[in-house]
Write an enzyme that holds these catalytic residues in place. Structure first.
Site, PDB file in Angstrom:
ATOM      1  N   GLY A 417      49.182  38.433  52.934  1.00  0.00           N
ATOM      2  CA  GLY A 417      47.761  38.064  53.008  1.00  0.00           C
ATOM      3  C   GLY A 417      47.096  38.014  51.638  1.00  0.00           C
ATOM      4  CD  GLU A 418      42.182  39.333  50.769  1.00  0.00           C
ATOM      5  OE1 GLU A 418      41.998  39.609  49.579  1.00  0.00           O
ATOM      6  OE2 GLU A 418      41.449  39.707  51.686  1.00  0.00           O
ATOM      7  N   GLY A 419      47.107  35.818  49.384  1.00  0.00           N
ATOM      8  CA  GLY A 419      48.014  35.355  48.327  1.00  0.00           C
ATOM      9  C   GLY A 419      49.351  36.059  48.436  1.00  0.00           C
TER      10      GLY A 419
END
Ligand code: FAD
Length: 591
Positions: A417-419
């Site tokens: 998540g988030e990259g």
């Protein structure tokens, strides 16, 4: 079927990505921060020292909030139930809202608490230590959901939307990911076409959106035409589910962990959105998204620190009490190895989170390298820690009546998540190498202009000579830490040299050399972690009033961390020259 990318497509796509990345990077100042400095072999000390502290006034507000939160969580937050029922009960959301958790960093004028990032991270650490689903729900609403509005909203937009969001009468979500735009976030396909009368019409799909189907306001990234210059760019829009054409395709996608969060698939079908709902400048949505994710990645560090503390507590409790072969588990060296590194990593993660949050609080302009380093480091380390705690529990961890089974499932999202961590690792290396790379390019260009370029070459040679013999100062006050600080300083210098050599060796091809990027990125992350640890332990030795036993324990933990980290840096940097990359590539060919 041949699924390989053709060389022409590959080059075109890479050139386009490079152009977008250059546009984004050119919009941030080239000022040397701690992360970029490491790749130059420099230590930007004032980003790390002295160890940041909350003011007394804010500390007492945080203490009070934490006391209220702890009591609330003890009484109402049941992570097993949230996992089992795949839902966060509304009384938990309402309770967190009443405690101000869902609008904590928003200004007081719009109903927030006006907390700093450092203070907010302490609160999220507490929630992350208890229930990852709840901490990710809070993150989705507060760290990324309302962040674009807080940072980029006009006064009118803030007045209109923030009071309800900050009080959590309404919930927020951040919708970037699509089937064709995952790691490659710039490949957003959702289109937003101007109608000519001031509105935009959105068409497209979003997937994996936390809070997507329960949010009342979503920040949605969509592609808008560039007026005048042709082509398209990404723009951020505020969208509400009552807009005709907004469709929830799947409200709660069943998943491995953080089951209490509602992860949605959404579709926009000829959905009209007024131009007044554009967030930030038209065509600058990627900048909005990356800035928002800086905040999300910082609070990710806080949530991971909380989860790490829980792992450590569960593992030490079990190792102290479970007996085999006539001894407690903690008496075996292979168990001690796990416990010691868990303690060391937890100490480091907390220091890195505090320092990264302080960079935001200080109003510095560019900390995307540091937030990416914190995210990758803390999520990778936490994954190993959950596995270590799991292993120490043996068969007992494997059953669903113990929290580790849930924690293992919950922790897996963090590396994605988030990259995804691979993408961020590459980003860390390439952003760090950009400054030295531009310098070397200017020297190479100057070499083609023998007379006019002499000044540039002369300065470069003088800097190089000075650099060979200078190691950067790491300003610890405690004499006890001087040898360790000197070791860190030597390795920062070594990373600077290694970065230069890597650029000389690969030149533009460095963009494709991910194995070397990873080595440089991990060296930089370990150095960031080591300097944060030095700053923290230096403060604790010289200023804090910790009880003697506790201080001694922390010194041992910090020293072990520094030694472990130095070993890893040496391994990574040695790997630049001695590795089996060729064999690896050969083995991967044709798979
Ligand atoms: C539970 C959950 C909640 C989420 N919440 C949100 C949300 O609220 N809002 C939102 O917008 N998105 C959200 N996401 C999406 C998340 O950010 C993406 O899943 C993530 O960015 C990865 O994209 P992808 O899944 O399409 O993987 P892909 O892009 O297909 O990548 C798959 C894997 O390929 C590798 N990889 C990809 N690119 C590279 C590269 N350049 N170099 C080396 N390796 C590479 C990585 O190992 C990566 O994990 C969520 C996802 C999940 C699972």
């Amino acid at each position: 079927m041949n699924t390989k990318t053709s060389p022409t497509d590959f080059r075109q796509h890479r050139d386009q990505q490079m152009k977008q990345a250059e546009e984004l990077l050119a919009s941030v100042p080239e000022r040397l921060g701690i992360g970029k400095g490491l790749f130059w072999g420099k230590f930007v000390a004032d980003w790390i020292f002295p160890y940041p502290r909350l003011s007394d006034a804010e500390q007492s507000r945080v203490d009070q909030s934490l006391a209220e939160l702890t009591q609330f969580c003890d009484e109402h937050l049941d992570p097993e139930r949230i996992d089992r029922e795949a839902d966060i009960p509304s009384e938990v959301i309402d309770g967190l809202a009443q405690l101000g958790v869902l609008g904590m960093t928003a200004p007081i004028e719009v109903g927030g608490r006006g907390f700093s990032q450092m203070a907010y991270c302490r609160v999220l650490e507490e929630i992350g230590g208890r229930c990852s689903a709840t901490s990710i729900f809070v993150n989705a609403h507060h760290s990324i959901g309302i962040r674009a509005l807080l940072l980029f909203g006009t006064d009118e937009q803030k007045r209109r939307w923030l009071p309800d969001l900050v009080s959590a009468r309404k919930l927020a979500a951040f919708a970037l990911t699509e089937p064709e735009a995952g790691s490659d976030a710039s490949n957003v396909q959702t289109s937003a076409i101007p109608t000519g009368d001031g509105d935009f019409v959105l068409n497209g799909e979003k997937r994996y959106i936390t809070n997507g189907a329960i949010a009342d306001v979503l920040t949605v990234m969509a592609r808008t035409p560039n007026a005048g210059r042709g082509g398209t760019s990404v723009t951020a829009f505020l969208v509400t589910p009552d807009m005709p054409g907004f469709r929830v395709v799947e409200a709660r996608m069943p998943k491995v962990g953080i089951r209490g969060t509602a992860t949605a698939r959404l579709a926009f079908e000829n959905m009209r959105v007024p131009a007044a709902n554009i967030l930030g400048p038209l065509g600058k949505g990627l900048k909005v998204a990356l800035t928002v994710l800086d905040f999300g990645r910082t609070t990710f560090g806080a949530c991971c620190t909380g989860a790490a503390k829980t792992c450590l507590r569960l593992a030490t409790d079990h190792a102290r009490t479970r007996r085999q072969f006539g001894r407690t588990l903690g008496e075996f060296e292979l168990v001690q190895k796990k416990l010691a590194r868990m303690a060391a990593w937890t100490y480091a993660m907390e220091a890195m989170t505090t320092i990264t949050a302080s960079l935001i609080d200080r109003g510095l302009e560019d900390y995307m390298l540091e937030t990416a380093m914190l995210k990758v480091y803390s999520t990778e380390v936490l994954w190993t820690m959950v596995n270590d705690a799991f292993q120490i529990h043996g068969g007992a961890a494997y059953f669903t009546d113990r929290p580790l089974e849930r924690m293992l499932r919950d922790a897996r999202i963090n590396q994605i998540g988030e990259g995804a961590n691979e993408v961020l690792t590459s980003f860390i290396a390439l952003t760090g190498l950009r400054g030295p790379g531009l310098r070397l390019k200017s020297v190479a260009d100057a070499a083609k202009r023998p007379w006019s370029g002499l000044g540039i070459i002369g300065r470069f040679v003088a800097d190089q000579v000075a650099f060979r013999f200078e190691t950067p100062g790491v300003p610890v006050r405690s004499p006890l830490l001087r040898p360790a600080a000197d070791e860190v300083s030597r390795r920062i210098h070594r990373l600077g040299l290694a970065a230069q050599r890597t650029l000389f060796r690969h030149r533009e091809e460095v963009l494709e050399r991910q194995l070397d990027q990873e080595r440089l990125a991990w060296s930089a992350m370990e150095l960031f972690a080591s300097t944060c640890v030095l700053s923290r332990i230096d403060y604790e030795l010289t200023e804090s009033r910790l009880p003697r036993d506790e201080l001694e324990r922390r010194v041992k933990t910090a020293m072990y961390f520094l030694s472990m980290s130095a070993r890893r840096i040496d391994e990574e940097l040695n790997g630049l020259n001695s590795n089996d990359d060729e064999q690896l590539r050969a083995a991967a060919t044709g798979l």
